[in-house]
Motif scaffolding. Structure first.
Motif, mmCIF file in Angstrom:
data_model
loop_
_atom_site.group_PDB
_atom_site.id
_atom_site.type_symbol
_atom_site.label_atom_id
_atom_site.label_comp_id
_atom_site.label_asym_id
_atom_site.label_seq_id
_atom_site.Cartn_x
_atom_site.Cartn_y
_atom_site.Cartn_z
ATOM 1 N N LEU A 62 -3.122 -8.479 3.165
ATOM 2 C CA LEU A 62 -3.024 -9.855 3.615
ATOM 3 C C LEU A 62 -1.826 -10.474 3.477
ATOM 4 C CD1 LEU A 62 -6.536 -10.836 2.150
ATOM 5 C CD2 LEU A 62 -6.013 -10.228 4.527
ATOM 6 N N GLY A 63 -1.527 -11.720 4.543
ATOM 7 C CA GLY A 63 -0.393 -12.396 4.226
ATOM 8 C C GLY A 63 0.833 -11.894 4.180
ATOM 9 N N LYS A 64 1.159 -10.515 5.047
ATOM 10 C CA LYS A 64 2.534 -10.338 5.135
ATOM 11 C C LYS A 64 2.913 -10.400 6.838
ATOM 12 C CE LYS A 64 2.576 -8.861 0.904
ATOM 13 N NZ LYS A 64 2.907 -9.947 -0.037
ATOM 14 N N ASP A 65 4.253 -10.389 6.837
ATOM 15 C CA ASP A 65 4.944 -10.788 8.151
ATOM 16 C C ASP A 65 5.636 -9.293 8.473
ATOM 17 O OD1 ASP A 65 6.527 -11.124 10.200
ATOM 18 O OD2 ASP A 65 7.507 -12.912 9.485
ATOM 19 N N GLY A 66 5.248 -8.645 9.473
ATOM 20 C CA GLY A 66 5.482 -7.476 10.077
ATOM 21 C C GLY A 66 7.054 -7.415 10.481
ATOM 22 N N THR A 67 7.530 -8.509 10.676
ATOM 23 C CA THR A 67 9.219 -8.620 11.086
ATOM 24 C C THR A 67 9.902 -8.865 10.066
ATOM 25 O OG1 THR A 67 9.049 -10.926 11.759
ATOM 26 C CG2 THR A 67 8.444 -9.428 13.409
ATOM 27 N N ASP A 68 9.444 -8.892 8.569
ATOM 28 C CA ASP A 68 10.052 -9.161 7.662
ATOM 29 C C ASP A 68 10.384 -7.552 6.759
ATOM 30 O OD1 ASP A 68 11.426 -9.536 5.092
ATOM 31 O OD2 ASP A 68 10.155 -11.578 4.924
ATOM 32 N N PRO A 69 11.450 -7.155 6.693
ATOM 33 C CA PRO A 69 11.446 -5.863 5.970
ATOM 34 C C PRO A 69 11.014 -5.863 4.439
ATOM 35 C CG PRO A 69 13.524 -6.127 7.034
ATOM 36 C CD PRO A 69 12.470 -7.561 7.248
ATOM 37 N N ARG A 70 10.956 -7.028 3.658
ATOM 38 C CA ARG A 70 10.680 -7.145 2.385
ATOM 39 C C ARG A 70 9.229 -7.184 2.473
ATOM 40 N NH1 ARG A 70 14.555 -12.066 1.237
ATOM 41 N NH2 ARG A 70 13.669 -12.424 3.174
ATOM 42 N N ASP A 71 8.426 -7.902 3.264
ATOM 43 C CA ASP A 71 7.005 -7.873 3.640
ATOM 44 C C ASP A 71 6.578 -6.375 3.799
ATOM 45 O OD1 ASP A 71 6.750 -10.539 2.899
ATOM 46 O OD2 ASP A 71 5.967 -11.160 4.646
ATOM 47 N N LEU A 72 7.199 -5.844 4.758
ATOM 48 C CA LEU A 72 6.892 -4.516 5.123
ATOM 49 C C LEU A 72 6.949 -3.733 3.957
ATOM 50 C CD1 LEU A 72 8.287 -4.262 8.582
ATOM 51 C CD2 LEU A 72 6.099 -3.895 8.120
ATOM 52 N N THR A 73 7.857 -3.597 2.970
ATOM 53 C CA THR A 73 8.044 -3.106 1.845
ATOM 54 C C THR A 73 6.616 -3.111 0.832
ATOM 55 O OG1 THR A 73 10.355 -2.936 2.021
ATOM 56 C CG2 THR A 73 9.533 -2.182 0.022
ATOM 57 N N ALA A 74 6.562 -4.411 0.817
ATOM 58 C CA ALA A 74 5.250 -4.732 -0.103
ATOM 59 C C ALA A 74 4.162 -4.263 0.356
ATOM 60 C CB ALA A 74 5.288 -6.210 -0.232
ATOM 61 N N ALA A 75 4.218 -4.376 1.740
ATOM 62 C CA ALA A 75 2.726 -3.777 2.302
ATOM 63 C C ALA A 75 2.530 -2.369 2.220
ATOM 64 C CB ALA A 75 2.787 -4.121 3.679
ATOM 65 N N GLU A 76 3.794 -1.558 2.405
ATOM 66 C CA GLU A 76 3.766 -0.009 2.223
ATOM 67 C C GLU A 76 3.320 0.204 0.608
ATOM 68 O OE1 GLU A 76 3.920 2.078 4.417
ATOM 69 O OE2 GLU A 76 5.406 1.415 5.807
ATOM 70 N N LEU A 77 3.828 -0.416 -0.216
ATOM 71 C CA LEU A 77 3.274 -0.139 -1.589
ATOM 72 C C LEU A 77 1.939 -0.454 -1.896
ATOM 73 C CD1 LEU A 77 6.749 -1.586 -3.459
ATOM 74 C CD2 LEU A 77 6.127 0.814 -2.934
ATOM 75 N N ALA A 78 1.737 -1.762 -1.426
ATOM 76 C CA ALA A 78 0.063 -2.211 -1.651
ATOM 77 C C ALA A 78 -0.862 -1.128 -1.011
ATOM 78 C CB ALA A 78 -0.003 -3.711 -1.226
ATOM 79 N N GLY A 79 -0.404 -0.879 0.309
ATOM 80 C CA GLY A 79 -1.234 -0.009 1.297
ATOM 81 C C GLY A 79 -1.533 1.312 0.481
ATOM 82 N N ARG A 80 -0.421 1.942 0.226
ATOM 83 C CA ARG A 80 -0.423 3.347 -0.638
ATOM 84 C C ARG A 80 -1.508 3.305 -1.689
ATOM 85 N NH1 ARG A 80 3.907 4.995 1.792
ATOM 86 N NH2 ARG A 80 5.285 4.080 0.427
ATOM 87 N N GLU A 81 -1.186 2.226 -2.659
ATOM 88 C CA GLU A 81 -1.919 1.968 -3.885
ATOM 89 C C GLU A 81 -3.131 1.975 -3.540
ATOM 90 O OE1 GLU A 81 -2.072 2.676 -7.277
ATOM 91 O OE2 GLU A 81 0.155 2.207 -6.923
ATOM 92 N N GLN A 82 -3.840 1.124 -2.462
ATOM 93 C CA GLN A 82 -4.920 1.203 -2.097
ATOM 94 C C GLN A 82 -5.664 2.246 -1.780
ATOM 95 O OE1 GLN A 82 -6.079 -2.128 0.762
ATOM 96 N NE2 GLN A 82 -4.856 -3.655 -0.331
ATOM 97 N N VAL A 83 -5.006 3.010 -1.162
ATOM 98 C CA VAL A 83 -5.318 4.548 -0.513
ATOM 99 C C VAL A 83 -5.719 5.493 -1.579
ATOM 100 C CG1 VAL A 83 -4.711 6.462 0.730
ATOM 101 C CG2 VAL A 83 -4.377 4.377 1.873
#
Ligand code: FAD
Length: 471
Positions: free
Chosen positions: A280-301
């Motif tokens: 939640l709450g991430k901006d897909g045009t911001d590479p820092r947000d995308l990085t945070a999302a990659e980390l959080a997403g993989r952890e969730q998986v």
């Protein structure tokens, strides 16, 4: 610290860049929209280049591991609305046993995640097959492919005002200029349009929040029959395994804010796609947000897989097959075009004289702040609704078209048109229109609609009963 390295300031950056051979039509992004745009443009006779940042085509079809393709049919499943390049790709994959034609897949089946509403006639497919079959189709049409190239900026001139003349590509060889007659922005994030100064919106009107991101993954070793048996014997669960998820969520043990498991059977025995992580709450045009999302997403998986093994009947012996090469971004920029497609357009099945695609998929908004959302009957979208050409034509900027996820639509309307078959259909139209504009030496805004529609029909697109040629 020099001025050039002081955070928060700006620096001038002037370089002399090599200019590559010009093309008639440059397609930016090789996802569903970009594949269809490039094939449509090339088949209309344009010298066409498709530039893609990854090493293969497909976008979310491949890199995102997203699937199945949501419906290409009317909401009631009675009529196939999205044909053209999409249907050709699917039929070619089906001939190799790498897809099932949507006409064979009824609502509520395991391929649809056991969902009824809005899920009639989905398309299960193997992502690896998309890569090679889409490549073949592009090459056969005469499209030149350029992979491992990121479009980072745009060149414009003032005559006509704000006309795009080319893009700045970034690759291992450095920065290069690629000139083009017309650019078709299929980046899903409207990267080219935003850089060229096209007005855009992002997120919902009330607070600008976008739909959450999700890292898709696949598991193997699933007991298919046991899953079907469990899900069908728990008809009161809102989504598969919802009661188990609710209990675990209440006890703080469920790794993701979701109300059930989004699970889609694939063509391979024991292999399922899982759409259940949520960031939640991430901006897909911001590479820092995308990085945070990659980390959080993989952890969730990884936590989800352990949860599946421990608690979901049928998944006891499953193991992680793969995670998507990129976190899945549902929503970023939407351009403001000559027509902003609205929810009312979808509800009223508004007819447009410049119709270039028909769709039946309903509004599907994943809650930007929590666990809810998904396809929702309450929005009351029509059985079949139209998309006008003007939603691909940006305000202010010439020699540019935009197709796929980031076309001109409201947050609600985009939540319906964002899925992959409509992206193919709008990409197809943009590619053909771009080629016609170059042929006639005009900007895409001035393309003759009758000629565009006839060209699309000649390439097997469907534009509704009134425009269907009689046999
Ligand atoms: C989590 C999630 C679940 C979804 N579930 C489904 C589903 O089940 N079924 C369905 O049909 N749809 C689903 N969707 C929606 C669908 O996947 C996308 O909206 C659709 O893929 C949009 O197509 P597109 O061609 O516009 O963009 P994309 O598929 O995103 O393709 C864009 C392409 O452009 C490339 N690109 C981007 N920027 C640049 C640049 N600057 N330079 C060069 N290349 C660039 C990318 O690498 C990519 O290949 C889902 C989406 C998400 C995120």
């Amino acid at each position: 610290m020099t001025a050039a390295t002081t955070p928060g300031t700006s620096v001038e950056f002037a370089r002399t860049l090599p200019v590559l051979d010009p093309v008639d039509v440059l397609v930016v992004g090789g996802g569903p929209a970009g594949i269809a745009a490039a094939i449509g443009a090339a088949r209309t006779g344009a010298r066409t280049l498709l530039v893609e940042r990854y090493g293969y085509l497909g976008g979310n079809l491949t890199a995102g591991l997203v699937g199945p393709c949501m419906t290409s049919f009317s909401l009631d499943g009675s009529e196939q609305l999205i044909r053209g390049v999409f249907d050709e790709l699917i039929r070619r994959m089906a001939a190799e046993g790498q897809a099932r034609h949507p006409s064979e897949i009824p609502a509520g089946s395991a391929y649809c995640g056991f969902i009824e509403y809005g899920h009639d006639k989905v398309t299960p497919f193997e992502p690896e097959a998309v890569k090679v079959v889409a490549e073949r189709m592009c090459l056969e049409a005469g499209v030149e492919l350029l992979f491992h190239t990121f479009v980072a900026d745009v060149l414009t001139e003032d005559d006509p005002a704000g006309a795009v003349t080319g893009v700045v590509c970034a690759g291992k060889g450095g920065l290069r200029v690629q000139p083009a007659g017309v650019v078709v922005d299929c980046s899903a994030d409207a990267d080219v349009a935003a850089a060229a100064g096209v007005p855009f919106e992002q997120g919902r009107e009330s607070d600008g929040l976008t739909q959450p991101m999700t890292t898709f993954f696949r598991v193997r070793g699933v007991d298919d029959a046991r899953v079907e048996e469990y899900v069908r014997s728990h008809p009161d669960d809102y989504r598969p395994y919802a009661s188990i998820v609710a209990r675990a969520t209440a006890e703080g043990r469920f790794p993701s804010p979701r109300r059930g498991i989004g699970l889609y059977k694939t063509l391979r025995p024991g292999v399922w796609r899982i759409n259940t992580s949520r960031i939640l709450g991430k901006d897909g045009t911001d590479p820092r947000d995308l990085t945070a999302a990659e980390l959080a997403g993989r952890e969730q998986v990884h936590r989800l897989v352990r949860f599946f093994q421990a608690e979901l009947p049928g998944f006891e012996r499953c193991e992680l097959l793969d995670t998507a090469a990129t976190v899945g971004v549902r929503e970023t920029r939407r351009i403001v075009g000559e027509h902003v497609l609205s929810l009312a357009d979808l509800q009223q099945a508004r007819h447009f004289d410049d119709v270039i695609a028909l769709c039946g998929y309903p509004v599907d908004i994943h809650d930007p702040t929590g666990a809810g959302g998904g396809v929702d009957e309450a929005y009351g979208t029509a059985n079949a609704y139209e998309i006008p050409y003007r939603s691909l034509v940006p305000l202010r900027v010439e020699r540019l078209l935009v197709a796929g996820r980031c076309l001109s639509a409201t947050h609600e309307a985009m939540a319906a048109t964002r899925v992959m078959p409509p992206a193919f259909a709008t990409g197809h139209a943009a590619g053909v229109a771009a080629a016609l504009a170059v042929q006639d030496g005009i900007t895409p805004r001035k393309v003759d609609i009758d000629r565009l529609q006839r060209s699309l029909l000649a390439q097997d697109a469907y534009l509704g009963p009134e425009l269907t040629p009689h046999a």
